[in-house]
Design a protein around this motif. Structure first.
Motif, PDB file in Angstrom:
ATOM      1  N   LEU A   3       0.926  -1.111  -0.079  1.00  0.00           N
ATOM      2  CA  LEU A   3      -0.172   0.192  -0.107  1.00  0.00           C
ATOM      3  C   LEU A   3       0.895   1.278  -0.024  1.00  0.00           C
ATOM      4  O   LEU A   3       1.786   1.298   0.901  1.00  0.00           O
ATOM      5  N   ARG A   4       0.537   2.034  -1.038  1.00  0.00           N
ATOM      6  CA  ARG A   4       1.456   3.195  -0.980  1.00  0.00           C
ATOM      7  C   ARG A   4       0.629   4.659  -1.098  1.00  0.00           C
ATOM      8  O   ARG A   4      -0.359   4.367  -2.153  1.00  0.00           O
ATOM      9  N   VAL A   5       0.802   5.697  -0.414  1.00  0.00           N
ATOM     10  CA  VAL A   5      -0.023   6.885  -0.324  1.00  0.00           C
ATOM     11  C   VAL A   5       0.862   7.978  -0.750  1.00  0.00           C
ATOM     12  O   VAL A   5       1.736   8.137   0.008  1.00  0.00           O
ATOM     13  N   HIS A   6       0.267   8.710  -1.480  1.00  0.00           N
ATOM     14  CA  HIS A   6       1.272   9.997  -1.766  1.00  0.00           C
ATOM     15  C   HIS A   6       0.403  11.077  -1.196  1.00  0.00           C
ATOM     16  O   HIS A   6      -0.886  11.291  -1.288  1.00  0.00           O
ATOM     17  N   ALA A  56      -4.705   7.230  10.925  1.00  0.00           N
ATOM     18  CA  ALA A  56      -5.822   6.346  10.198  1.00  0.00           C
ATOM     19  C   ALA A  56      -5.146   4.995  10.010  1.00  0.00           C
ATOM     20  O   ALA A  56      -5.924   4.000   9.869  1.00  0.00           O
ATOM     21  N   VAL A  57      -3.838   5.041   9.491  1.00  0.00           N
ATOM     22  CA  VAL A  57      -3.437   3.690   9.266  1.00  0.00           C
ATOM     23  C   VAL A  57      -3.439   2.707  10.312  1.00  0.00           C
ATOM     24  O   VAL A  57      -3.217   1.543  10.266  1.00  0.00           O
ATOM     25  N   GLN A  74     -11.186   3.344   1.946  1.00  0.00           N
ATOM     26  CA  GLN A  74     -12.397   4.148   2.136  1.00  0.00           C
ATOM     27  C   GLN A  74     -11.874   5.320   3.054  1.00  0.00           C
ATOM     28  O   GLN A  74     -11.901   6.495   2.869  1.00  0.00           O
ATOM     29  N   GLU A  75     -11.112   4.853   4.202  1.00  0.00           N
ATOM     30  CA  GLU A  75     -10.778   5.697   5.154  1.00  0.00           C
ATOM     31  C   GLU A  75      -9.768   6.803   4.550  1.00  0.00           C
ATOM     32  O   GLU A  75      -9.601   7.955   5.029  1.00  0.00           O
ATOM     33  N   LEU A  76      -8.991   6.194   3.839  1.00  0.00           N
ATOM     34  CA  LEU A  76      -7.539   7.167   3.255  1.00  0.00           C
ATOM     35  C   LEU A  76      -8.145   8.130   2.261  1.00  0.00           C
ATOM     36  O   LEU A  76      -7.870   9.203   2.316  1.00  0.00           O
ATOM     37  N   VAL A  77      -9.168   7.644   1.469  1.00  0.00           N
ATOM     38  CA  VAL A  77     -10.022   8.578   0.463  1.00  0.00           C
ATOM     39  C   VAL A  77     -10.553   9.556   1.050  1.00  0.00           C
ATOM     40  O   VAL A  77     -10.424  10.693   0.749  1.00  0.00           O
ATOM     41  N   ALA A  78     -11.416   9.402   2.361  1.00  0.00           N
ATOM     42  CA  ALA A  78     -12.063  10.247   3.074  1.00  0.00           C
ATOM     43  C   ALA A  78     -11.120  11.377   3.753  1.00  0.00           C
ATOM     44  O   ALA A  78     -11.705  12.382   3.733  1.00  0.00           O
ATOM     45  N   ILE A  79     -10.031  11.003   4.146  1.00  0.00           N
ATOM     46  CA  ILE A  79      -9.176  11.949   4.913  1.00  0.00           C
ATOM     47  C   ILE A  79      -8.209  12.681   3.871  1.00  0.00           C
ATOM     48  O   ILE A  79      -7.594  13.691   4.409  1.00  0.00           O
TER      49      ILE A  79
END
Length: 148
Positions: free
Chosen positions: A11-14, A45-46, A113-118
């Motif tokens: 999982l990679r988040v920019h 969140a993570v 869903q949590e990551l997109v929401a924040i």
């Protein structure tokens, strides 16, 4: 010595950061990650998903890097940064963690869903790849066996 390979997904988040946070991280100030409100929100969140970054005796394991995202917003976009029709560069924190490839998709869906929401971007860049193999470490839960 043998090396055990575990099947994982990545999982990679920019995540956009301020120039000040970018500079502090680049200078080696690890506290800047927790002091940045957006990054603190990302890490919190993570942490709600204990299967992400579970390496047995080590929990919430992640890697990070800093760099830049570049983009041009088209008509109809509502950018947080930049303007329609202009090339924009954004200082970016890249958060990467791993999880067991056998993790139930519903857990991953809730995390996404949590990551997109924040996430502050209109269209966040969040990648899920795999399966991959990593050497050792990743905690794989094994079913307990009934005592005989």
């Amino acid at each position: 010595m043998s090396v055990h390979l575990n099947s994982v997904r990545k999982l990679r988040v920019h995540w956009p950061i301020s120039a000040e946070t970018f500079s502090r991280i680049a200078a080696g100030n690890a506290d800047a990650v927790q002091q940045d409100p957006g990054l603190a929100k990302l890490l919190k969140a993570v942490e709600q998903f204990p299967d992400l970054g579970d390496f047995g005796n080590y929990k919430h394991v992640f890697e990070s890097g800093i760099g830049f995202e570049g983009f041009s917003c088209g008509e109809g976009a509502t950018p947080t940064l930049g303007r329609v029709g202009e090339q924009t560069l954004s200082p970016t924190f890249v958060f990467t963690t791993y999880f067991d490839s056998a993790l139930d998709d519903s857990v991953l869906e809730r995390a996404m869903q949590e990551l997109v929401a924040i996430h502050p971007w209109e269209l966040p860049v969040i990648e899920v790849t795999g399966p991959l193999s990593v050497a050792g470490g990743l905690h794989r839960k094994t079913p307990s066996k009934a005592a005989s």
